[in-house]
Motif scaffolding. Structure first.
Motif, PDB file in Angstrom:
ATOM      1  N   PRO A 224      -8.365  -0.124  10.530  1.00  0.00           N
ATOM      2  CA  PRO A 224      -7.528  -1.049  11.312  1.00  0.00           C
ATOM      3  C   PRO A 224      -6.539  -0.294  12.216  1.00  0.00           C
ATOM      4  N   GLU A 225      -5.994   0.806  11.724  1.00  0.00           N
ATOM      5  CA  GLU A 225      -5.087   1.585  12.564  1.00  0.00           C
ATOM      6  C   GLU A 225      -5.844   2.212  13.734  1.00  0.00           C
ATOM      7  N   HIS A 226      -7.028   2.724  13.471  1.00  0.00           N
ATOM      8  CA  HIS A 226      -7.851   3.339  14.522  1.00  0.00           C
ATOM      9  C   HIS A 226      -8.037   2.374  15.693  1.00  0.00           C
ATOM     10  N   PHE A 227      -8.212   1.079  15.382  1.00  0.00           N
ATOM     11  CA  PHE A 227      -8.455   0.081  16.429  1.00  0.00           C
ATOM     12  C   PHE A 227      -7.190  -0.681  16.823  1.00  0.00           C
ATOM     13  N   GLY A 228      -6.047  -0.300  16.248  1.00  0.00           N
ATOM     14  CA  GLY A 228      -4.793  -0.973  16.612  1.00  0.00           C
ATOM     15  C   GLY A 228      -4.716  -2.426  16.163  1.00  0.00           C
ATOM     16  N   VAL A 229      -5.355  -2.762  15.037  1.00  0.00           N
ATOM     17  CA  VAL A 229      -5.340  -4.158  14.578  1.00  0.00           C
ATOM     18  C   VAL A 229      -4.825  -4.283  13.143  1.00  0.00           C
ATOM     19  N   GLN A 230      -3.943  -3.376  12.749  1.00  0.00           N
ATOM     20  CA  GLN A 230      -3.429  -3.400  11.370  1.00  0.00           C
ATOM     21  C   GLN A 230      -2.843  -4.763  10.989  1.00  0.00           C
ATOM     22  N   ASP A 231      -2.166  -5.402  11.958  1.00  0.00           N
ATOM     23  CA  ASP A 231      -1.522  -6.687  11.665  1.00  0.00           C
ATOM     24  C   ASP A 231      -2.512  -7.834  11.542  1.00  0.00           C
ATOM     25  N   HIS A 232      -3.750  -7.638  12.012  1.00  0.00           N
ATOM     26  CA  HIS A 232      -4.730  -8.728  12.012  1.00  0.00           C
ATOM     27  C   HIS A 232      -5.600  -8.737  10.769  1.00  0.00           C
ATOM     28  N   VAL A 233      -5.537  -7.647   9.984  1.00  0.00           N
ATOM     29  CA  VAL A 233      -6.393  -7.563   8.799  1.00  0.00           C
ATOM     30  C   VAL A 233      -5.618  -8.116   7.608  1.00  0.00           C
ATOM     31  N   ASP A 234      -6.241  -9.015   6.845  1.00  0.00           N
ATOM     32  CA  ASP A 234      -5.524  -9.708   5.772  1.00  0.00           C
ATOM     33  C   ASP A 234      -5.572  -8.966   4.441  1.00  0.00           C
ATOM     34  N   ILE A 235      -6.758  -8.479   4.062  1.00  0.00           N
ATOM     35  CA  ILE A 235      -6.908  -7.856   2.751  1.00  0.00           C
ATOM     36  C   ILE A 235      -7.557  -6.486   2.924  1.00  0.00           C
ATOM     37  N   VAL A 236      -6.979  -5.478   2.270  1.00  0.00           N
ATOM     38  CA  VAL A 236      -7.560  -4.132   2.278  1.00  0.00           C
ATOM     39  C   VAL A 236      -7.835  -3.723   0.834  1.00  0.00           C
ATOM     40  N   THR A 237      -9.066  -3.238   0.582  1.00  0.00           N
ATOM     41  CA  THR A 237      -9.333  -2.617  -0.717  1.00  0.00           C
ATOM     42  C   THR A 237      -9.594  -1.126  -0.490  1.00  0.00           C
ATOM     43  N   GLY A 238      -9.366  -0.343  -1.543  1.00  0.00           N
ATOM     44  CA  GLY A 238      -9.578   1.094  -1.390  1.00  0.00           C
ATOM     45  C   GLY A 238      -9.714   1.755  -2.738  1.00  0.00           C
ATOM     46  N   THR A 239     -10.071   3.037  -2.713  1.00  0.00           N
ATOM     47  CA  THR A 239     -10.242   3.801  -3.947  1.00  0.00           C
ATOM     48  C   THR A 239      -9.260   4.965  -3.998  1.00  0.00           C
ATOM     49  N   LEU A 240      -8.839   5.297  -5.206  1.00  0.00           N
ATOM     50  CA  LEU A 240      -8.076   6.527  -5.421  1.00  0.00           C
ATOM     51  C   LEU A 240      -9.036   7.664  -5.765  1.00  0.00           C
ATOM     52  N   GLY A 241     -10.328   7.351  -5.793  1.00  0.00           N
ATOM     53  CA  GLY A 241     -11.348   8.289  -6.262  1.00  0.00           C
ATOM     54  C   GLY A 241     -12.064   9.064  -5.171  1.00  0.00           C
ATOM     55  N   LYS A 242     -11.623   8.937  -3.934  1.00  0.00           N
ATOM     56  CA  LYS A 242     -12.257   9.733  -2.869  1.00  0.00           C
ATOM     57  C   LYS A 242     -11.190  10.626  -2.234  1.00  0.00           C
ATOM     58  N   ALA A 243     -10.760  10.298  -1.010  1.00  0.00           N
ATOM     59  CA  ALA A 243      -9.796  11.191  -0.348  1.00  0.00           C
ATOM     60  C   ALA A 243      -8.451  11.252  -1.074  1.00  0.00           C
ATOM     61  N   LEU A 244      -8.080  10.172  -1.750  1.00  0.00           N
ATOM     62  CA  LEU A 244      -6.712  10.055  -2.282  1.00  0.00           C
ATOM     63  C   LEU A 244      -6.574  10.680  -3.681  1.00  0.00           C
ATOM     64  N   GLY A 245      -7.086  11.867  -3.840  1.00  0.00           N
ATOM     65  CA  GLY A 245      -6.947  12.576  -5.113  1.00  0.00           C
ATOM     66  C   GLY A 245      -8.256  12.721  -5.867  1.00  0.00           C
ATOM     67  N   GLY A 246      -9.127  11.733  -5.721  1.00  0.00           N
ATOM     68  CA  GLY A 246     -10.494  11.905  -6.216  1.00  0.00           C
ATOM     69  C   GLY A 246     -10.703  11.694  -7.705  1.00  0.00           C
ATOM     70  N   ALA A 247      -9.695  11.252  -8.440  1.00  0.00           N
ATOM     71  CA  ALA A 247      -9.918  11.045  -9.880  1.00  0.00           C
ATOM     72  C   ALA A 247     -10.599   9.696 -10.084  1.00  0.00           C
ATOM     73  N   MET A 248      -9.829   8.651 -10.137  1.00  0.00           N
ATOM     74  CA  MET A 248     -10.377   7.305 -10.196  1.00  0.00           C
ATOM     75  C   MET A 248      -9.264   6.291 -10.009  1.00  0.00           C
ATOM     76  N   GLY A 249      -9.674   5.059  -9.823  1.00  0.00           N
ATOM     77  CA  GLY A 249      -8.704   4.000  -9.599  1.00  0.00           C
ATOM     78  C   GLY A 249      -8.965   3.333  -8.268  1.00  0.00           C
ATOM     79  N   GLY A 250      -8.585   2.066  -8.174  1.00  0.00           N
ATOM     80  CA  GLY A 250      -8.756   1.338  -6.927  1.00  0.00           C
ATOM     81  C   GLY A 250      -7.585   0.404  -6.710  1.00  0.00           C
ATOM     82  N   TYR A 251      -7.554  -0.217  -5.534  1.00  0.00           N
ATOM     83  CA  TYR A 251      -6.446  -1.127  -5.247  1.00  0.00           C
ATOM     84  C   TYR A 251      -6.873  -2.174  -4.232  1.00  0.00           C
TER      85      TYR A 251
END
Ligand SMILES: *Cc1c(COP(=O)(O)O)cnc(C)c1O
Length: 396
Positions: A224-251
């Motif tokens: 969303p930031e890449h396209f300048g539409v951060q304010d238009h996206v309602d729900i974001v899911t992501g993992t803590l298990g890849k770039a963000l440390g790589g152990a496990m967990g999601g949000y």
């Protein structure tokens, strides 16, 4: 009683092996990093980890994890709402919300659970979920668990998405769901066009940022930031298990009421254990690092461009894209396996993908670049690709 089933499973496993799609695991005997030790004793350059920012074995992240282990213990032995919520869990949820500019965040044991538990509490048979055909398995499963009407649009095909929005107009609430970055090709969802269509047809937008959180967009806030539409996206899911440390967990992060309803009703949250304190402590450090500097994502971008240029100059076909996923196209399934085996002999750890993981005739070696790679690592990888590519007549 097992005898009959044993025969059946043996035959099925044999068929999987004969079809050449039996999955075998290579064993690593070191931490995850730009290079790893494999069980044969060699040091090889890893070109297929989701360790985009090099945080999987970052000394500050490891220290934060140890500190949390000392201060908050090993495990919670509870789900969040009974006795599994510590101050550091609340701290992490607040940090993730601040990172995205959202109102609240809910943690899960994995992004698979975040996606598995996001639809059913929010949408009923009166509603519609409109999903990209190439969305991740966890989104597909999450949608299956929900009674909403299902619509699937052709991958990144905006005309087809608009068609589905028209077809579903009678439904009460509608949500368009997409991966932010599609992991096989490394292509980005057309988030600006998706958001424009969502506005036009009064639909919500959800993006799964597992392969983009922390590094896509100028400050790593994702697609969303890449396209300048951060304010238009309602729900974001992501993992803590890849770039963000790589152990496990999601949000899942988004508006207050949505996150609040997930805390009340989302089954993987209510019926599965709380994230371990050592992971939470490390993740708090990860968000501190990413909120204070763009250095790692900048290095990643530089490394990606460096490697791509060498591979293109050597004459390989790659799938174009704006992500650190660089698929090197070989087209032929058997060739992709042979190529990967030869790369390992040359000290490069990469995996060949072929049908049914990718479409027929589109076999490839998918490489993933990391901020942890040094220029020497990338030179070594490119040299091996060129050597093996010539040997197997892929390039001249
Ligand atoms: C890896 C991935 C997931 C699952 O993440 P986990 O935290 O490992 O469960 C979900 N969605 C996408 C797009 C992914 O790439």
């Amino acid at each position: 009683m097992y005898g009959k089933m044993k025969d059946h499973l043996q035959a099925e496993l044999k068929a999987i092996d004969e079809a050449g799609i039996y999955k075998r695991e290579r064993v690593i005997t070191s931490p995850q990093g730009a290079t790893v030790h494999v069980s044969t004793g060699e040091d090889v350059v890893i070109m297929c980890a989701n360790n985009y920012l090099g945080l999987s074995s970052h000394p500050d992240v490891i220290q934060a994890s140890k500190d949390a282990l000392d201060s908050h213990g090993y495990g919670m032995s509870s789900v969040r709402f009974i006795c599994g919520t510590q101050d550091i869990h609340k701290e992490l949820e607040a940090k993730i919300a601040k990172f995205y500019g959202t109102e609240d965040t809910i943690l899960y044991a994995a992004a698979f659970d975040a996606n598995g538990g996001v639809f059913e509490p929010l949408f009923t048979a009166e509603d519609a979920i409109i999903s990209d055909a190439l969305n991740h398995a966890s989104i597909i499963d999450g949608i299956r668990l929900c009674k909403a009407q299902r619509y699937r649009y052709k991958h990144s095909d905006m005309a087809d998405l608009e068609e589905k929005l028209k077809e579903s107009q009678a439904q009460r609430f509608r949500i368009i769901v997409t991966d932010g970055v599609f992991s096989m090709d490394g292509d980005l969802a057309k988030m600006d066009e998706i958001c424009a269509l969502a506005d036009k047809y009064d639909a919500l937008v959800m993006t799964d940022e597992c392969h983009s959180a922390g590094f896509i967009g100028k400050t790593g806030r994702g697609v969303p930031e890449h396209f300048g539409v951060q304010d238009h996206v309602d729900i974001v899911t992501g993992t803590l298990g890849k770039a963000l440390g790589g152990a496990m967990g999601g949000y899942t992060t988004g508006p207050k009421e949505i996150i609040d309803m997930l805390r009340q009703k989302s089954r993987p949250y209510l019926f599965s254990n709380s994230l371990a304190p050592s992971i939470v402590g490390a993740s708090n450090k990860v968000f501190d690092i990413l909120s204070s500097t763009t250095e790692l994502r900048d290095t990643l971008e530089e490394n990606t461009n460096y490697f791509k240029e060498k591979i293109i100059a050597a004459g390989f076909d790659i799938k174009p894209g704006d992500s650190p996923i660089v698929p090197i196209m070989l087209y032929d399934a058997a060739l992709s396996q042979k190529f990967a085996d030869r790369l390992l002999e040359e000290g490069i750890y990469a995996i060949g993908f072929f049908y049914p993981v990718v479409p027929k005739g589109e076999a490839r070696i998918r490489t993933q670049i990391s901020a942890a790679h040094s220029k020497e690592d990338l030179d070594r990888a490119a040299a091996a690709f060129i050597k093996v590519g010539k040997e197997l007549d892929v390039i001249s």
